[in-house]
Design a protein around this motif. Structure first.
Motif, mmCIF file in Angstrom:
data_model
loop_
_atom_site.group_PDB
_atom_site.id
_atom_site.type_symbol
_atom_site.label_atom_id
_atom_site.label_comp_id
_atom_site.label_asym_id
_atom_site.label_seq_id
_atom_site.Cartn_x
_atom_site.Cartn_y
_atom_site.Cartn_z
ATOM 1 N N GLN A 52 3.840 -20.820 4.406
ATOM 2 C CA GLN A 52 3.597 -19.247 4.754
ATOM 3 C C GLN A 52 4.170 -18.294 3.792
ATOM 4 O O GLN A 52 3.442 -17.238 3.323
ATOM 5 C CB GLN A 52 4.386 -19.010 6.167
ATOM 6 N N ILE A 53 5.531 -18.521 3.232
ATOM 7 C CA ILE A 53 6.026 -17.783 2.043
ATOM 8 C C ILE A 53 5.078 -17.740 0.941
ATOM 9 O O ILE A 53 4.950 -16.477 0.306
ATOM 10 C CB ILE A 53 7.538 -18.215 1.953
ATOM 11 N N ALA A 54 4.713 -18.867 0.596
ATOM 12 C CA ALA A 54 3.984 -18.811 -0.460
ATOM 13 C C ALA A 54 2.519 -18.029 -0.361
ATOM 14 O O ALA A 54 2.078 -17.233 -1.443
ATOM 15 C CB ALA A 54 3.431 -20.301 -0.967
ATOM 16 N N ALA A 55 1.837 -18.292 0.767
ATOM 17 C CA ALA A 55 0.568 -17.392 1.254
ATOM 18 C C ALA A 55 1.109 -15.733 1.223
ATOM 19 O O ALA A 55 0.293 -15.198 0.734
ATOM 20 C CB ALA A 55 0.103 -17.734 2.286
ATOM 21 N N ILE A 56 2.136 -15.410 1.430
ATOM 22 C CA ILE A 56 2.647 -14.103 1.555
ATOM 23 C C ILE A 56 2.835 -13.545 0.047
ATOM 24 O O ILE A 56 2.518 -12.471 -0.276
ATOM 25 C CB ILE A 56 3.787 -13.989 2.411
ATOM 26 N N ALA A 57 3.377 -14.521 -0.622
ATOM 27 C CA ALA A 57 3.644 -14.219 -2.132
ATOM 28 C C ALA A 57 2.487 -13.910 -2.841
ATOM 29 O O ALA A 57 2.101 -12.823 -3.512
ATOM 30 C CB ALA A 57 4.429 -14.994 -2.792
ATOM 31 N N VAL A 58 1.292 -14.748 -2.553
ATOM 32 C CA VAL A 58 0.021 -14.574 -3.122
ATOM 33 C C VAL A 58 -0.652 -13.107 -2.670
ATOM 34 O O VAL A 58 -1.242 -12.749 -3.386
ATOM 35 C CB VAL A 58 -0.759 -15.785 -2.997
ATOM 36 N N LEU A 59 -0.495 -13.107 -1.554
ATOM 37 C CA LEU A 59 -0.941 -11.702 -0.816
ATOM 38 C C LEU A 59 -0.506 -10.637 -1.443
ATOM 39 O O LEU A 59 -1.440 -9.478 -1.900
ATOM 40 C CB LEU A 59 -1.192 -11.799 0.723
ATOM 41 N N ALA A 60 0.732 -10.538 -1.551
ATOM 42 C CA ALA A 60 1.543 -9.290 -2.411
ATOM 43 C C ALA A 60 1.040 -9.040 -3.807
ATOM 44 O O ALA A 60 0.886 -8.079 -4.133
ATOM 45 C CB ALA A 60 3.042 -9.574 -2.288
ATOM 46 N N GLY A 61 0.976 -10.317 -4.442
ATOM 47 C CA GLY A 61 0.543 -10.241 -5.603
ATOM 48 C C GLY A 61 -0.987 -9.574 -5.910
ATOM 49 O O GLY A 61 -1.242 -8.781 -6.764
ATOM 50 N N ILE A 62 -1.874 -10.193 -4.989
ATOM 51 C CA ILE A 62 -3.179 -9.638 -4.985
ATOM 52 C C ILE A 62 -3.210 -8.206 -4.749
ATOM 53 O O ILE A 62 -4.089 -7.142 -4.878
ATOM 54 C CB ILE A 62 -3.977 -10.379 -4.036
ATOM 55 N N GLY A 63 -2.242 -7.658 -3.391
ATOM 56 C CA GLY A 63 -2.440 -6.384 -3.281
ATOM 57 C C GLY A 63 -1.828 -5.172 -4.215
ATOM 58 O O GLY A 63 -2.308 -4.524 -4.408
ATOM 59 N N LEU A 64 -0.915 -5.813 -5.022
ATOM 60 C CA LEU A 64 -0.370 -5.041 -5.881
ATOM 61 C C LEU A 64 -1.415 -4.836 -7.045
ATOM 62 O O LEU A 64 -1.570 -3.744 -7.730
ATOM 63 C CB LEU A 64 0.699 -5.715 -6.736
ATOM 64 N N ALA A 81 -4.640 -5.022 -6.577
ATOM 65 C CA ALA A 81 -5.690 -4.258 -6.264
ATOM 66 C C ALA A 81 -5.445 -2.940 -6.030
ATOM 67 O O ALA A 81 -6.342 -1.970 -6.188
ATOM 68 C CB ALA A 81 -6.080 -4.819 -4.706
ATOM 69 N N THR A 82 -4.151 -2.418 -5.981
ATOM 70 C CA THR A 82 -3.901 -0.929 -5.635
ATOM 71 C C THR A 82 -3.357 -0.495 -7.152
ATOM 72 O O THR A 82 -2.788 0.594 -7.093
ATOM 73 C CB THR A 82 -2.717 -0.789 -4.628
ATOM 74 N N GLY A 83 -3.654 -1.275 -8.178
ATOM 75 C CA GLY A 83 -3.368 -0.707 -9.521
ATOM 76 C C GLY A 83 -2.069 -0.627 -9.902
ATOM 77 O O GLY A 83 -1.559 0.251 -10.724
ATOM 78 N N GLN A 84 -1.087 -1.295 -9.175
ATOM 79 C CA GLN A 84 0.599 -1.398 -9.449
ATOM 80 C C GLN A 84 0.937 -2.720 -10.327
ATOM 81 O O GLN A 84 1.612 -3.523 -10.055
ATOM 82 C CB GLN A 84 1.008 -1.466 -8.173
ATOM 83 N N SER A 85 0.029 -2.683 -11.499
ATOM 84 C CA SER A 85 0.093 -3.914 -12.447
ATOM 85 C C SER A 85 1.625 -3.954 -13.046
ATOM 86 O O SER A 85 2.236 -4.930 -13.225
ATOM 87 C CB SER A 85 -0.779 -3.929 -13.473
ATOM 88 N N THR A 86 2.140 -2.570 -13.493
ATOM 89 C CA THR A 86 3.518 -2.613 -13.869
ATOM 90 C C THR A 86 4.580 -3.041 -12.929
ATOM 91 O O THR A 86 5.329 -3.903 -13.183
ATOM 92 C CB THR A 86 3.514 -1.069 -14.364
ATOM 93 N N LEU A 87 4.458 -2.580 -11.569
ATOM 94 C CA LEU A 87 5.251 -3.105 -10.478
ATOM 95 C C LEU A 87 5.223 -4.432 -10.436
ATOM 96 O O LEU A 87 6.190 -5.166 -10.104
ATOM 97 C CB LEU A 87 5.121 -2.172 -9.370
ATOM 98 N N VAL A 117 0.895 -1.201 0.187
ATOM 99 C CA VAL A 117 0.017 -0.078 -0.024
ATOM 100 C C VAL A 117 0.805 1.214 0.046
ATOM 101 O O VAL A 117 0.724 2.004 -0.751
ATOM 102 C CB VAL A 117 -0.854 0.066 1.412
ATOM 103 N N ILE A 118 2.014 1.251 0.909
ATOM 104 C CA ILE A 118 2.628 2.502 0.967
ATOM 105 C C ILE A 118 3.491 2.510 -0.471
ATOM 106 O O ILE A 118 3.680 3.690 -1.008
ATOM 107 C CB ILE A 118 3.846 2.247 1.994
#
Length: 350
Positions: free
Chosen positions: A194-206, A208-214, A24-25
């Motif tokens: 745990q790491i795989a779940a965090i990786a999926v969460l990071a991808g969904i967050g990117l 959701a926040t419109g950071q598809s390029t990142l 988000v930041i």
């Protein structure tokens, strides 16, 4: 039991919140880079030249008064007129422009209109330095927290079994290497999940926040981070189990596992302080204990060749296999020894 424990669930939740907060930041930081808005009089000689300037969001106004009105209501940051086209608060630039602002000089607009020397970068980077820092912090923090959490669990389990003599009952039914393999693989699966779940969460967050390029640039780094972590944690887990087998009291775990903990902490601090240093990251990429952090960062920055992750992974796998053999020997020769701390030399000799 570990999967249902509150400590595991809380630590996983904290890690996920930290990753989500960094995403988000990062989106907010990226959104701060909007172009400064200026107004110009439509059809004026200045309008064409200002529209040709890169780095400005130009709005057309029908008259000088209308251009100034856009400044007063906050629609634009400044109005750009001819050198003699208006009066009031503002300054005349050497290029023949008059910049009209509300209550403070618009530095970004003045810089865009000023004549600047040509700058040539030998090693240009398309990444925002602040985003690079947050990515480095995320990789380092996730690696550090997961390795420390699950490594400590393995060490405590080994010492608890020795202290309560449960290990003697276990070894009467299963081989010692099977017991070690169960501890390492069981905790490795939890850490990997745990790491795989965090990786999926990071991808969904990117997304959701419109950071598809990142996400497109960060995606390969996340995948390689998960792969490197899977092997790197097995290496660390073997060391935690082997070193913990040297002692028989819970109070001695911290001192005997301190060298392994240092191996986990060093990559965390290096990637935070040297996330833009190609030499340090290059060395980290091939050191087994820091490769899970160093190589993904190099891939994100675009400084690694296509074959380098494969080579670094081969080195990590070979070293992990050697550490497993060494750790298994220490574990086997120390597990049934109680009382005083077993010397490493005696554990290796058997």
């Amino acid at each position: 039991m570990r999967l249902r424990s509150k400590a595991f669930l809380i630590s996983t939740g904290i890690l996920m919140l930290a990753v989500l907060a960094s995403v988000v930041i990062g989106g907010l930081v990226g959104g701060m880079g909007s172009l400064p808005k200026v107004s110009v009089v439509e059809g004026s000689p200045v309008a064409a030249s200002v529209q040709a300037v890169e780095g400005l969001d130009v709005r057309l106004a029908p008259s000088t008064d209308a251009a100034e009105a856009l400044v007063r209501d906050g629609t634009v940051d400044a109005a750009v007129l001819g050198a003699d086209g208006a009066s009031g608060t503002g300054g005349s630039a050497p290029s023949g422009y008059t910049v009209i602002a509300l209550d403070s000089a618009p530095t970004a607009v003045v810089q865009a209109l000023s004549v600047a020397p040509t700058v040539q970068l030998l090693e240009p980077s398309d990444q925002n330095p602040l985003i690079v820092y947050f990515v480095a912090l995320a990789f380092g923090l996730v690696f550090f927290m997961s390795a420390i959490t699950f490594g400590s669990t393995i060490a405590q389990s080994v010492v608890e079994e020795k202290q309560t003599r449960v290990v003697e009952i276990l070894l009467s039914t299963i081989p010692v290497r099977a017991l070690l393999a169960g501890k390492v693989l069981g905790n490795s699966l939890l850490a990997f999940g745990q790491i795989a779940a965090i990786a999926v969460l990071a991808g969904i967050g990117l997304l959701a926040t419109g950071q598809s390029t990142l996400l497109a640039s960060l995606g390969p780094s996340i995948i390689w981070f998960v792969v490197f972590f899977a092997f790197g944690f097995v290496l660390l887990a073997s060391l935690y189990a082997a070193t913990a087998a040297l002692v028989s009291r819970q109070e001695d775990i911290g001192s005997v596992t301190a060298p392994v903990t240092m191996l986990v902490m060093i990559p965390y601090f290096l990637v935070i302080f040297f996330n833009d240093n190609p030499l340090v990251l290059g060395i980290m990429s091939y050191v087994p204990f820091s490769a899970p952090v160093g190589m993904p960062m190099r891939l994100f920055l675009g400084t690694a060749q296509w074959w380098e992750p494969l080579l670094a992974l081969v080195v990590l796998v070979i070293v992990t296999a050697g550490v497993i053999v060494l750790g298994s020997r220490i574990y086997s020769n120390s597990l049934l020894r109680t009382g005083a701390r077993v010397k490493l030399r005696d554990a290796l000799r058997g």
